[in-house]
Design an enzyme around this catalytic site. Structure first.
Site, short mmCIF file in Angstrom:
data_model
loop_
_atom_site.label_atom_id
_atom_site.label_comp_id
_atom_site.label_asym_id
_atom_site.label_seq_id
_atom_site.Cartn_x
_atom_site.Cartn_y
_atom_site.Cartn_z
N LYS A 52 35.11 42.17 22.67
CA LYS A 52 34.44 42.15 21.37
C LYS A 52 33.31 41.13 21.39
CE LYS A 52 37.29 38.61 19.14
NZ LYS A 52 38.21 38.28 18.04
N ALA B 189 40.94 39.77 8.47
CA ALA B 189 41.41 41.05 9.03
C ALA B 189 40.26 41.98 9.37
CB ALA B 189 42.39 41.73 8.07
N THR C 24 38.24 41.81 12.16
CA THR C 24 38.39 42.15 13.58
C THR C 24 39.60 43.06 13.78
OG1 THR C 24 37.38 40.05 14.25
CG2 THR C 24 38.73 41.19 15.88
N ASP D 89 42.71 36.29 9.75
CA ASP D 89 41.98 35.61 8.69
C ASP D 89 41.53 36.64 7.65
OD1 ASP D 89 40.55 33.90 7.11
OD2 ASP D 89 39.02 33.42 8.60
#
Length: 387
Positions: A222, A255, A257, A253
């Site tokens: 990523k 969400a 990703t 955190d």
């Protein structure tokens, strides 16, 4: 020659002095052998669970804000020469939690505590661990310096964002991991055709997770876009088609990703997707993203408190209180903490779904209407002989 009565008086005075010294030694030994659990306002429930696990109660302290937002701390117990464990994850509100931690450490130091261990299950600013852009700070190092200068003698933490944060401290750091606890949860579910999915930053611990499940590991490549809380996914490295995927990370955190990883895995033909993380920060809009996602289950720990408004039916929370409690006991006794995760000690494999002073065992029972690998997980009360 000394008269007999004066000699006898001298002997009595000497014996009295020796008795006082021995009494003082015994008193000091008693204080040195005692430990106390204290907490701030960031996660008092976790501190109380840890105390229950250790068969004690949390110490008493006043920690509050004045109207001008200045923080006031007063320790209400005698802590002279005692072994103090201060439980304070630096979670929401992050900056207030950090200041409470620092001020409490200073209060214990000035109260002549024998040793102060900062128990920080979640270490905020962990992502700011390097200069990856021009003219930016390394805030994780700054926080470490502040904790050290405040007077902490050692730190007990869990699943740091990067392992090198340990090196930011000039005092001993014990880093626990919830990987064994989380992996054992999925072992008890007895899922078949599993692949463990993670990004490069958590790959080392995810490899341990995959080995415990005897499952292959796939890596998500990523790239984060600027300073925003979203990532552009590049590639899925590994064979995932037709498998059940378990996404593993240190924290969730916003969400963003996580939901991108879910979409990428769906494009690759994954049949069922689970997610787990040590720290469920769940900043907005994480809850909405998780609710709308196709994730079957999200497994978190209670290192960060989960408010009622953020609790979804698909979120399962495991308590790390027994793990932290056992580490506190070992630190106090001068025993190995690393042995908790060795093959000789199966403690972390046994502590599932411990809550409210009880350990609830996990029982996997196949339903006639379910095929293998999709059984329900049933919680049963502890039997005689359970911890």
């Amino acid at each position: 020659m000394t008269p007999p009565n004066r000699a006898a008086a001298a002997r009595r005075r000497g014996a009295a002095r020796d008795g006082v010294v021995r009494a003082l030694d015994r008193e000091n030994a008693v204080y040195a052998d005692q430990f106390e659990i204290y907490h701030g306002n960031s996660n008092p429930d976790l501190a109380r669970k840890i105390a229950r696990w250790l068969g004690t109660e949390c110490g008493k302290a006043e920690v509050f804000q004045f109207a001008n937002e200045n923080i006031f701390v007063k320790i209400l117990d005698n802590v002279r020469e005692k072994d103090i464990f201060l439980v304070q994850p630096t979670c929401h509100p992050v900056n207030q939690s950090i200041m409470e931690l620092l001020i409490m450490i200073d209060a214990f130091k000035r109260a002549s505590a024998g040793r102060i261990t900062a128990v920080i299950p979640f270490y905020a600013y962990g992502r700011s661990d390097k200069k990856d852009q021009p003219r930016v700070p390394i805030t994780a190092r700054l926080i470490a310096d502040m904790i050290t200068v405040a007077g902490a003698d050692r730190v007990l933490t869990m699943d740091l964002h990067q392992g090198q944060i340990q090196g930011f401290f000039n005092i001993p750091v014990d880093e626990l991991t919830a990987v064994h606890l989380l992996s054992n949860y999925f072992i008890h579910k007895r899922l078949t055709d599993v692949v463990v999915v993670t990004d490069l930053g958590f790959a080392k611990r995810a490899r341990t997770f995959a080995e415990l499940l005897d499952a292959p590991l796939a890596i998500i490549e990523k790239r984060r876009i600027g300073n925003l809380d979203r990532a552009e996914l590049m590639n899925v490295i590994g064979e995932v088609r037709g498998k059940r995927a378990i996404i593993v990370d240190d924290e969730i955190d916003t969400a963003g990703t996580l939901t991108e990883i879910v979409r990428a895995l769906e494009r690759e033909g994954v049949t069922e997707i689970y997610a787990c993380a040590t720290h469920g920060v769940l900043s907005d809009p994480a809850v909405d993203r998780l609710r709308e996602s196709t994730l079957k289950e999200v497994v978190l720990t209670d290192s960060v408190p989960l408010p009622a408004v953020k609790r979804l039916s698909k979120i399962t929370t495991l308590s790390v209180a027994p793990l932290i409690g056992e580490a506190i006991k070992r630190i106090h006794r001068g025993e190995s903490v690393g042995a908790l995760f060795s093959s000789e000690v199966s403690f972390t494999q046994e502590m599932l779904l411990w809550e409210d002073g009880q350990q609830r065992r996990m029982d996997t029972r196949l339903d006639s209407g379910h095929d293998a690998g999709t059984e329900d997980v049933v919680l049963s009360a502890p039997g005689q002989g359970d911890r």
